[in-house]
Structure formats: structure tokens, C-alpha cells
Design an enzyme around this catalytic site. Structure first.
Site, PDB file in Angstrom:
ATOM      1  N   GLY A   1       0.855  -1.189   0.000  1.00  0.00           N
ATOM      2  CA  GLY A   1       0.000   0.000   0.000  1.00  0.00           C
ATOM      3  C   GLY A   1       0.890   1.238   0.000  1.00  0.00           C
ATOM      4  O   GLY A   1       1.071   1.918  -1.008  1.00  0.00           O
ATOM      5  N   ARG A   2       1.510   1.473   1.167  1.00  0.00           N
ATOM      6  CA  ARG A   2       2.320   2.668   1.370  1.00  0.00           C
ATOM      7  C   ARG A   2       3.418   2.832   0.305  1.00  0.00           C
ATOM      8  O   ARG A   2       3.637   3.940  -0.189  1.00  0.00           O
ATOM      9  CB  ARG A   2       2.965   2.574   2.754  1.00  0.00           C
ATOM     10  CG  ARG A   2       3.568   3.863   3.255  1.00  0.00           C
ATOM     11  CD  ARG A   2       4.412   3.611   4.508  1.00  0.00           C
ATOM     12  NE  ARG A   2       3.740   2.832   5.519  1.00  0.00           N
ATOM     13  CZ  ARG A   2       3.000   3.327   6.499  1.00  0.00           C
ATOM     14  NH1 ARG A   2       2.852   4.632   6.605  1.00  0.00           N
ATOM     15  NH2 ARG A   2       2.436   2.537   7.390  1.00  0.00           N
TER      16      ARG A   2
ATOM     17  N   ARG B   1      -1.606  11.095  11.432  1.00  0.00           N
ATOM     18  CA  ARG B   1      -0.469  10.227  11.756  1.00  0.00           C
ATOM     19  C   ARG B   1       0.511  10.806  12.781  1.00  0.00           C
ATOM     20  O   ARG B   1       0.953  10.073  13.667  1.00  0.00           O
ATOM     21  CB  ARG B   1       0.253   9.788  10.478  1.00  0.00           C
ATOM     22  CG  ARG B   1      -0.680   8.990   9.541  1.00  0.00           C
ATOM     23  CD  ARG B   1       0.030   8.389   8.342  1.00  0.00           C
ATOM     24  NE  ARG B   1       0.896   7.294   8.715  1.00  0.00           N
ATOM     25  CZ  ARG B   1       2.192   7.387   8.860  1.00  0.00           C
ATOM     26  NH1 ARG B   1       2.803   8.517   8.629  1.00  0.00           N
ATOM     27  NH2 ARG B   1       2.893   6.343   9.235  1.00  0.00           N
TER      28      ARG B   1
ATOM     29  N   CYS C   1      -8.817  22.460  17.381  1.00  0.00           N
ATOM     30  CA  CYS C   1      -8.843  22.924  18.755  1.00  0.00           C
ATOM     31  C   CYS C   1      -8.287  21.809  19.659  1.00  0.00           C
ATOM     32  O   CYS C   1      -9.042  21.122  20.346  1.00  0.00           O
ATOM     33  CB  CYS C   1     -10.280  23.263  19.111  1.00  0.00           C
ATOM     34  SG  CYS C   1     -10.353  24.315  20.526  1.00  0.00           S
TER      35      CYS C   1
HETATM   36  C1  LIG Z   1      -3.321  -7.280   5.659  1.00  0.00           C
HETATM   37  C2  LIG Z   1      -2.587  -6.103   5.154  1.00  0.00           C
HETATM   38  N1  LIG Z   1      -2.093  -6.129   3.918  1.00  0.00           N
HETATM   39  C3  LIG Z   1      -1.429  -5.067   3.402  1.00  0.00           C
HETATM   40  C4  LIG Z   1      -1.230  -3.925   4.136  1.00  0.00           C
HETATM   41  C5  LIG Z   1      -0.501  -2.802   3.488  1.00  0.00           C
HETATM   42  O1  LIG Z   1       0.626  -2.465   4.162  1.00  0.00           O
HETATM   43  P1  LIG Z   1       1.615  -1.332   3.625  1.00  0.00           P
HETATM   44  O2  LIG Z   1       0.825  -0.132   3.352  1.00  0.00           O
HETATM   45  O3  LIG Z   1       2.570  -1.153   4.727  1.00  0.00           O
HETATM   46  O4  LIG Z   1       2.268  -1.873   2.396  1.00  0.00           O
HETATM   47  C6  LIG Z   1      -1.709  -3.852   5.448  1.00  0.00           C
HETATM   48  C7  LIG Z   1      -1.437  -2.692   6.301  1.00  0.00           C
HETATM   49  O5  LIG Z   1      -0.542  -2.700   7.108  1.00  0.00           O
HETATM   50  C8  LIG Z   1      -2.418  -4.973   5.963  1.00  0.00           C
HETATM   51  O6  LIG Z   1      -2.926  -4.930   7.179  1.00  0.00           O
HETATM   52  N1  LIG Z   2      -2.459   3.461   9.169  1.00  0.00           N
HETATM   53  C1  LIG Z   2      -1.104   3.050   9.414  1.00  0.00           C
HETATM   54  C2  LIG Z   2      -0.762   1.785   8.738  1.00  0.00           C
HETATM   55  C3  LIG Z   2      -1.690   0.709   9.079  1.00  0.00           C
HETATM   56  C4  LIG Z   2      -1.646  -0.272   8.025  1.00  0.00           C
HETATM   57  C5  LIG Z   2      -2.847  -1.145   7.993  1.00  0.00           C
HETATM   58  N2  LIG Z   2      -2.635  -2.424   8.626  1.00  0.00           N
HETATM   59  C6  LIG Z   2      -0.144   4.170   9.093  1.00  0.00           C
HETATM   60  O1  LIG Z   2      -0.543   5.234   8.785  1.00  0.00           O
HETATM   61  O2  LIG Z   2       1.020   4.024   9.154  1.00  0.00           O
END
Ligand SMILES: Cc1ncc(COP(=O)(O)O)c(C=O)c1O
Ligand SMILES: N[C@@H](CCCC[NH3+])C(=O)O
Length: 436
Positions: free
Chosen positions: A291-292, A329, A360
Site C-alpha cells: 500500500g504505502r 499520523r 482545537c
Molecule cells: C493485511 C494487510 N495487507 C497489506 C497492508 C498494506 O501495508 P503497507 O501499506 O505497509 O504496504 C496492510 C497494512 O498494514 C495490511 O494490514
Molecule cells: N495506518 C497506518 C498503517 C496501518 C496499516 C494497515 N494495517 C499508518 O498510517 O502508518
């Protein structure tokens, strides 16, 4: 100077350009912040994941973890780059459905999926990642009611601690997600699943955490999982699919030094091949869920600087037209970011300030003790690496509108999410007759 990402460039007048778009103008045209998304970088990252797998391990699938940033247009981009999608809720699945995303490329997660979410998943033919014993029974019941089968993976905790913030570490035993291997818990679960008439057991899933730089956690987990897969094989249960989850870290500040997507994928493949071959196991279909590392650095939030409050001898607060509502975050995890004065990129970053949001709330601090180029009211502040878990975690705290998401590419700018209006915030409010 903060690291410039993707297509970021500095114009002759010192303004920051992303995707050929002057983001100073973008920020100044809006009363509230804007999430700017660099399409070229986003696509480059997706392609790097897909191509590296295609080259070194063709029997594979990359599912983009949509919790990082989910919108209809994102689904279209993901589809056009040949990736699948990982969803964790009915809402994310609904978005993918509405975008016309191919459902055979969707996997569905969640540690407490509702009956409706499971129904929606099965009816649409997505793969479900079963998280717990309660869910095995629910899925079984729903497949029978619908008279429709479903392919599943089971989420297994390898029992290791990933080297990251404990809030985003998920592979240890004391985590709410998945089955532990100990005491044959995971094995019992798989045996139950295998017995179910309409549930097709495909394999296992692990996800050790997020924002990870040190791959030792993956190496160790793959070894543990390979042992477990071998044990299953001895009982004639074959794991055909192995999902390694997501987790690769990105650059938030100059201290972060993640490996490239290519190197990360190559290492994962090397570990899997090594551990499976060592145990004479057939290589499974391999999946990942980044994802990230796909969307993080492709996002930049642009703000306008408003009030400046100097507390003599203590610190100088620079207040922006957004804050914890658009980026929770720092308050939630103590996350750090890099930022620049986007309308004066050519100068030096030498003034130590603290950037505060407009909520606030004392804890509404976006950047504590950061060096910026003499910030003044009316300047534009660009905070980098806000593509992941910013828009998707945004709130209407203090009834501030959630900013829009603007896709930029080749000098073109398009909203993919409109900025919220005050009317949008009121949309679900009701005044009962008796209160009128
Ligand atoms: C099951 C699962 N898959 C994938 C991700 C994606 O992780 P990231 O954004 O660190 O790649 C997450 C989030 O941590 C997750 O909980
Ligand atoms: N929301 C988190 C990551 C969680 C990923 C989901 N399991 C962040 O901002 O770093």
C-alpha cells in the site's frame, strides 16, 4: 533540503512543481489544504512491483492495499497497471465494484467482517482471507445460503515482531489478526476449512506490519511459514497460494532509507525459493499487498500558512489551514514528515519552527521542530509523503471539510475526489420534528 519525490521540480520562480503543475497556485486557489497525487510516480511504483514479479516469479499477483488510498479513480489506475486490489471492508469493496474493477483480482481482509460484507464478497466472487474461527462458520453458513463457493486463504501469524512502530506491527502472536501456529491452532482452522463443502482452501496469508526497512522479519517469517506449509503437506493439505502481505517502508524524512521495490521483491522471492526448495515443497503462487510503498511518496499535501505565534524563548508556531483532520499520523503514531516552503524552494531552510494545525487540540502538531525557509503568513507549505493513510484516515473533526485529492500529470490537474463542502458535512444530519 527535503528529498524531492517523483516528478517534483523547482520552477525558475522558486515554486514547487509536481507533475508539471505549480502547487503553489493549487494551494492558493483553495481555502483548505489539497492532497496532490503524482500519477507518474504512482504508476511507476505499481509497474515496478508487477514487472519485477513477472520477471523473477511469474506465478504471482500484486494486490494494491487500498486502505492506503482508495477512490474510484485509484481503482481505474490500479486496473490499468494490471494489479489486483486488497480490500478490508464493505466500503472498500463497494468502491471497487462501482469502479467496475475485475472482482477475480480482489482479496478481502478484515478481522471482524460482517455478514453483509462476507455476502457481498461471496456474491461478487472475491477471494476471502479468513481471520478467525468465528468467521469460518460464518463463511460456511453464507456459502450454503447463497449456494455459491468461495476461494479462501487463512491469515496466519508467524509469531515474530517486525521492526516498526508497535501500532502497525501485526505478525506477533499478541495481535488481533489471524491464527497462531502454536498449539496447532492454525492447523485446526485449516482442517475445519478443508472440510467445508463450499469453501475452497487455496493457501495462507501473512502480514507482519507496515513501514518496514529491515527485511529480517520477512526472512524469518517465510522460514516459519515454510515449516508450517511442510507440516500441512505431510497431512495432505497443499498450500497453492502464499500471500506475503505488504509493509515496505517509504521516505518520510531524510533518516528513512528504504530499499527499492525491485530489491525488496527480489529478496522476498529469494527467501521463498530458498525455503521451499530446502523443504522440497512445490513453489506456490506468490502474492503481495503493498500500500504505502505504492502511493506514499506520490502524495503531497499543500497548505497555506496563516497565523504565526512566537512563544519567546520556547518556540515559533506556524499555523496551517489544515492539520490532524487531514493527517492524523503525527498525533496517532508520532510520525515525522519533511516539508518545504513551496513558493520559496531556492532559499535555505534555516529557521527552526513547529507547524501546528488549526484544530482545537494541543496535540494538533504536524511537524515538530522542523527547519524551514523563513516561513511567513501567506506562504505555501508542502508536506511530503502524504499519499498513504492520510486521505483514508481523514476526519471532520471540528467540522473541517476533508480536502480534495487532485491528480497531477504532465501539466494537467484533475480532481479525483472533490473537496468537501460544509453542505457535504451536514448531509447526514437530521433535526427530528420535535426539536424544530
Ligand atoms: C493485511 C494487510 N495487507 C497489506 C497492508 C498494506 O501495508 P503497507 O501499506 O505497509 O504496504 C496492510 C497494512 O498494514 C495490511 O494490514
Ligand atoms: N495506518 C497506518 C498503517 C496501518 C496499516 C494497515 N494495517 C499508518 O498510517 O502508518
Amino acid at each position: 533540503m527535503a528529498v524531492l519525490h517523483g516528478t517534483m521540480k523547482v520552477k525558475d520562480n522558486g515554486h514547487l512543481l509536481i507533475g508539471g503543475v505549480d502547487v503553489v497556485e493549487v494551494a492558493r486557489e483553495s481555502e483548505f489544504p489539497v492532497y496532490v497525487l503524482d500519477e507518474e510516480l504512482l504508476r511507476k511504483n505499481m509497474r515496478e512491483y508487477r514487472k519485477t514479479f513477472e520477471k523473477y516469479y511469474p506465478n504471482s499477483m500484486v494486490h494494491y492495499a487500498s486502505k492506503a488510498l482508495m477512490t474510484l479513480a485509484m481503482c481505474k489506475i490500479v486496473e490499468s497497471e494490471g494489479l489486483g486490489i486488497d480490500v478490508v471492508s464493505g466500503g472498500e469493496l463497494y468502491t471497487a465494484i462501482k469502479a467496475g474493477f475485475p472482482m477475480d483480482k480482489v482479496v478481502m481482509h478484515g478481522n471482524n467482517k460482517s455478514v453483509n460484507e462476507i455476502k457481498m464478497g461471496i456474491e461478487n466472487g472475491v477471494k476471502i482471507v479468513i481471520d478467525n474461527f468465528y468467521e469460518i462458520e460464518l463463511v460456511d453458513k453464507i456459502t450454503k445460503e447463497l449456494n455459491k463457493s468461495v476461494d479462501v486463504l487463512l491469515r496466519i501469524k508467524p509469531g515474530i515482531h517486525a521492526d516498526t512502530h508497535h501500532y502497525v506491527s501485526t505478525g506477533h502472536e499478541d495481535s488481533k489478526f489471524g491464527f497462531i501456529i502454536k498449539e496447532d491452532t492454525a492447523k485446526k482452522a485449516i482442517k475445519q476449512v478443508v472440510e467445508k463443502e463450499l469453501i475452497n482452501f487455496k493457501g495462507i496469508h501473512m502480514h507482519i506490519g507496515s513501514q518496514i526497512f529491515n527485511v529480517t522479519g520477512y526472512e524469518k517469517s517465510i522460514e516459519i511459514m515454510a515449516d508450517f506449509i511442510k507440516e500441512l503437506k505431510e497431512e495432505n493439505i497443499i498450500v497453492k497460494e502464499f500471500d506475503l502481505g505488504g509493509g515496505l517502508g517509504v521516505i518520510y524524512t531524510q533518516e528513512d532509507d528504504p530499499m527499492s521495490i525491485t530489491d525488496f521483491v527480489k529478496l522476498l522471492i529469494e527467501y521463498v525459493k530458498r525455503e521451499f526448495e530446502k523443504r522440497e515443497l512445490e513453489l506456490p503462487k506468490l502474492m503481495v499487498e503493498p500500500g504505502r510503498s505504492i502511493v506514499g511518496e506520490a502524495g503531497t499535501t499543500v497548505y497555506q500558512v496563516g497565523s504565526i505565534t512566537e512563544v519567546p524563548g520556547i518556540r515559533k508556531y506556524i499555523a496551517i489551514n489544515g492539520g490532524m483532520g487531514d493527517n492524523i499520523r503525527p498525533a496517532l503514531y508520532g510520525s515525522k514528515y519533511d516539508a518545504v516552503i513551496a513558493n520559496r524552494m531556492n532559499g535555505k531552510e534555516e529557521e527552526l519552527v513547529t507547524v501546528a494545525g488549526k484544530c482545537c487540540e494541543t496535540g494538533d502538531i504536524i511537524l515538530k521542530d522542523i527547519k524551514l525557509n523563513e516561513p511567513k503568513s501567506g506562504d505555501v507549505l508542502a508536506v511530503f509523503t502524504t499519499g498513504a493513510y492520510n486521505y483514508t484516515m481523514a476526519s471532520n473533526y471540528n467540522r473541517l471539510p476533508i480536502p480534495g485529492v487532485m491528480l497531477v500529470n504532465n501539466g494537467q490537474k484533475e480532481w479525483i475526489v472533490k473537496p468537501q463542502s460544509y453542505e457535504d458535512i451536514l448531509r447526514n444530519d437530521i433535526i427530528p420534528e420535535r426539536l424544530k
